[in-house]
Enzyme design. Sequence first.
Site, short mmCIF file in Angstrom:
data_model
loop_
_atom_site.label_atom_id
_atom_site.label_comp_id
_atom_site.label_asym_id
_atom_site.label_seq_id
_atom_site.Cartn_x
_atom_site.Cartn_y
_atom_site.Cartn_z
N HIS A 28 0.86 -1.18 0.00
CA HIS A 28 0.00 0.00 0.00
C HIS A 28 0.89 1.23 0.00
CE1 HIS A 28 1.09 -0.56 4.24
NE2 HIS A 28 1.05 0.76 4.30
N HIS A 41 5.49 5.90 -1.20
CA HIS A 41 6.32 4.73 -1.47
C HIS A 41 5.61 3.47 -1.00
CE1 HIS A 41 7.26 5.52 2.76
NE2 HIS A 41 7.55 4.23 2.85
#
Length: 198
Positions: A52, A139
């Site tokens: 995620h 990220h």
Amino acid sequence: MPLSLTAFYNRFVRLFFCLELAEEVKRALADVAKRCQKALGEGKWVPAENYHLTVRFLGEVEEGKLPDLLNLGAGVAKKVSPFSLTLEVLGGFPSPKRARVLWVGPKGEPPEFSRLAALTEEALQRLGFPPEEKEALPHVTLARFKIPKDLSALLFKENLAIPRVEVESLTLMRSELRPEGACYTPISRWPLGGQNAL
């Protein structure tokens, strides 16, 4: 004055706001992780189902604050339009030469992500949460290492070929730490641009 039993037994939940990823993106990231694992070896490699993009980690939060957080998520999501980004860069925290975290992210920070993170941060501080000290950088974490790794050679070899990420909703996620690893459960999702929670 003694604490009431209700206050004493208040339950805490581990929470974070995030952007979920499509299954095809997770599969492509898993392929990248597999190639990196061959080059880097031992580490704590994140399972594909847990990939995620974190918007804001909250940590342990009293369950009683959930209604406020649900209102916050709905309010923030409607102020940001859907957007897309490409995960095309491998990187390492705190630095590529002494990385304790291997991640994949976009080349630059999409302005919509920055706005989403900033609005979330402002709203959380209004609720009394302490300021986040780390900069919000989009990220996906692939692995964590006890002993820092030098990623220098790896960063230039990998052709990632990850499908474009279409960001259409914001999610409040619960994290349960178990012996076999973290288990994530969505508590609520809100479409970007406004509408009711999914």
